[in-house]
Write an enzyme that holds these catalytic residues in place. Structure first.
Site, short mmCIF file in Angstrom:
data_model
loop_
_atom_site.label_atom_id
_atom_site.label_comp_id
_atom_site.label_asym_id
_atom_site.label_seq_id
_atom_site.Cartn_x
_atom_site.Cartn_y
_atom_site.Cartn_z
N SER A 115 2.75 -1.44 16.68
CA SER A 115 2.44 -0.16 16.03
C SER A 115 2.16 0.88 17.12
CB SER A 115 1.27 -0.33 15.06
OG SER A 115 1.19 0.77 14.19
N ASP A 132 9.56 -2.23 6.99
CA ASP A 132 8.39 -1.47 7.43
C ASP A 132 8.36 -0.10 6.74
OD1 ASP A 132 6.31 -0.25 8.81
OD2 ASP A 132 6.93 -1.06 10.75
N HIS A 185 5.46 -3.96 8.33
CA HIS A 185 4.66 -3.52 9.47
C HIS A 185 3.71 -4.63 9.87
CE1 HIS A 185 3.53 -0.24 12.10
NE2 HIS A 185 2.25 -0.48 11.86
#
Length: 523
Positions: free
Chosen positions: A364, A451, A483
């Protein structure tokens, strides 16, 4: 039974309703940008709409009887605590800056009092008594070094039982002497994070989870009887083979104290080791001590393969006060990254790390940091691993999921608003996508195809740019995950790819092909 069978929708338990099979649940079923309140019966699945979000409510306050007693509405730069009136309208009770944090919990049954973790008018999150009529706060407990993490309340008295924080190792303040003795026995002599997972109504029977840097164990405590082990996680089962993690402090080039953790591979001299800089996501979270930390014990995997692992809470990380977090405003690919490089320099200067064998790894925001390391400071890192990271800041916000709507001003404040020409230009300057030609060492990019936060396009375009520039890049996608991976076969593929890639770059150990990997392919 799936009680919220809604496609492309997020649902969260707000409060179980005492004495019933019902839960109050928030969901963005009606409007993907905001969350309404529902009461759902767990036996029948019947659903009742309690409150419709007018478009700016960021928090709902519900007591244990399922009554909606308060809400927080965002109004420009302000957060407004509001209470319901008899005519269905809402009136303002208190106000604070949108950039301050007030986490309300433990609403009292009279609807007039609550507890809160608040930094309103102060730097650190502290425990306060909160008057819902006047908005006044009464300070109860604070830690001068860090924000308070969490508070356990007594269900009988609604008074605090345990206060948790994490200045380095976990810290707890237990306000009941008898409970303190029971938890201290579980903790033992070394550092440990002891959390109460659940209690019965008498508060004499409870489940406590003890977490260290080598796994977690769950115990049942019943009165004065010896604690009964209920189970342990997979790390705890091999605790003797694992590495220890210790808190460290690094001074940044501009004099800021940066806290983090160092994990060293067991059985080798900690001198001139290959090292992985493991960068947490967020960026408004923090790395923590213990196996339940943000990187899901990846540090133990890397240490097992022979690497020193450095985790640094760079400026912008949560947990160290509002001023520390706000030092990250405008500093993506700037001083936030300087902090990471300063951490590497500290490890090299202390003799732990070999400067020619340092990798940067993150997911991330950490993935973005890895790409920044590969393209902004390629002389520092031999290679980089990016997992679900963003490469283009402007398109990240333009393509953000609807439920980010109320959080957009936060991103605009720290990163920029792509609708403004000057901000857009600065965001482009801070985006690794446009600096692919500066990369030197190999880059590994991995991404879940589903995601919703950081779209797959962020990695697709970065990989294409690196390939067009003739740079070494490997690319792996995970079907059925988003994600962060939830599927075991995708996780296995991620770990296997990671160890093979780092072995080629830094020279650590790789376990090689095994039957588990074959099983991942088959299933």
């Amino acid at each position: 039974m799936d009680l919220t069978p809604f496609a492309r929708t997020g649902s969260h338990i707000v409060m179980p309703v005492d004495g019933t099979a019902a839960f109050v649940v928030s969901s963005n079923l009606r409007d993907k940008k905001v969350f309404d309140l529902y009461r759902i019966d767990a036996r029948s699945g019947a659903r009742q709409l309690l409150q419709t979000n007018p478009g700016n409510v960021a928090w709902w306050g519900v007591d244990r009887q399922g009554r909606v007693l308060a809400r927080v509405a965002l109004d420009g730069a302000d957060s407004r605590l509001q209470g319901p009136q008899a005519d269905g309208r809402w009136r303002d009770l208190a106000q604070w800056s949108r950039w301050e944090t007030v986490v309300l919990f433990g609403l009292q049954e009279d609807g007039r009092r609550a507890w809160a973790l608040s930094n309103r008018g102060r730097d650190k999150l502290a425990l306060v008594r909160f008057d819902l009529d006047s908005g006044a706060e009464e300070l109860v407990h604070a830690d001068p070094a860090v924000d308070l993490d969490s508070v356990v309340l007594s269900r009988r008295t609604q008074q605090p039982l345990v206060i948790h924080s994490m200045p380095g190792y976990p810290a707890r303040r237990v306000l009941d002497d008898g409970l303190a003795r029971r938890l201290d026995v579980l903790a033992g002599d070394g550092p440990a994070d002891v959390q109460i997972a659940s209690m019965d109504d008498s508060e004499t029977v409870l489940v406590a989870v003890v977490t260290t840097d080598r796994g977690s164990r769950s115990h049942l405590l019943r009165g004065d009887r010896p604690a009964q082990l209920l189970g342990e996680n997979s790390l705890s089962m091999v605790a003797a083979e694992l590495a220890s993690t210790r808190p460290i402090t690094v001074t940044s080039r501009d004099g800021l104290a940066l806290h983090g953790y160092l994990t060293l591979p067991p059985g080798v001299q900690p001198r001139g080791l290959p090292m992985v800089l493991l960068v947490h996501g967020g960026p408004w979270i923090r790395d923590r001590w213990g196996s339940g930390a943000t990187n899901r014990a990846l540090q133990q995997f890397l240490a097992n393969r022979g690497y020193a692992v450095l985790q640094l809470n760079y400026r912008g990380s949560s947990g160290y006060g509002r001023a520390f977090m706000e030092k990250a405003i405008g500093e993506f690919a700037g001083r936030m990254h300087d902090d990471l490089v300063d951490g590497v320099r500290w490890a090299v200067a202390s003799g732990v790390a070999d400067p020619a064998r340092v990798a940067i790894y993150g997911a991330s925001y950490g993935g973005y940091a890895a790409l920044v390391g590969a393209t902004f400071t390629p002389e520092v890192f031999a290679c980089a691993v990016d997992v679900v990271g963003m490469s283009d800041l402007a398109s990240l916000l333009k393509d953000a999921p609807p439920y980010w709507e109320l959080g957009r001003p936060w991103w605009h404040r720290f990163v920029g608003d792509p609708a403004k020409a000057d901000d857009l230009a600065r965001m482009r300057e801070k985006s690794p996508l446009y600096r692919a030609q500066q990369a030197r060492g190999p880059v590994l990019v991995m991404h879940g195809v589903n995601d919703a936060r950081v779209k797959l396009d962020q990695s697709e375009r970065m990989v294409a740019a690196l390939r067009a520039a003739g740079k070494p890049v490997e690319y792996l996608t995970f079907r059925g995950d988003g994600h962060g991976n939830q599927k075991w076969n995708n996780n296995l593929a991620l770990y296997r790819k990671t160890e093979d890639f780092l072995a080629g770059c830094l020279g650590g150990r790789s376990s090689g092909f095994d039957y588990y990997q074959l099983g991942a392919w088959l299933f």
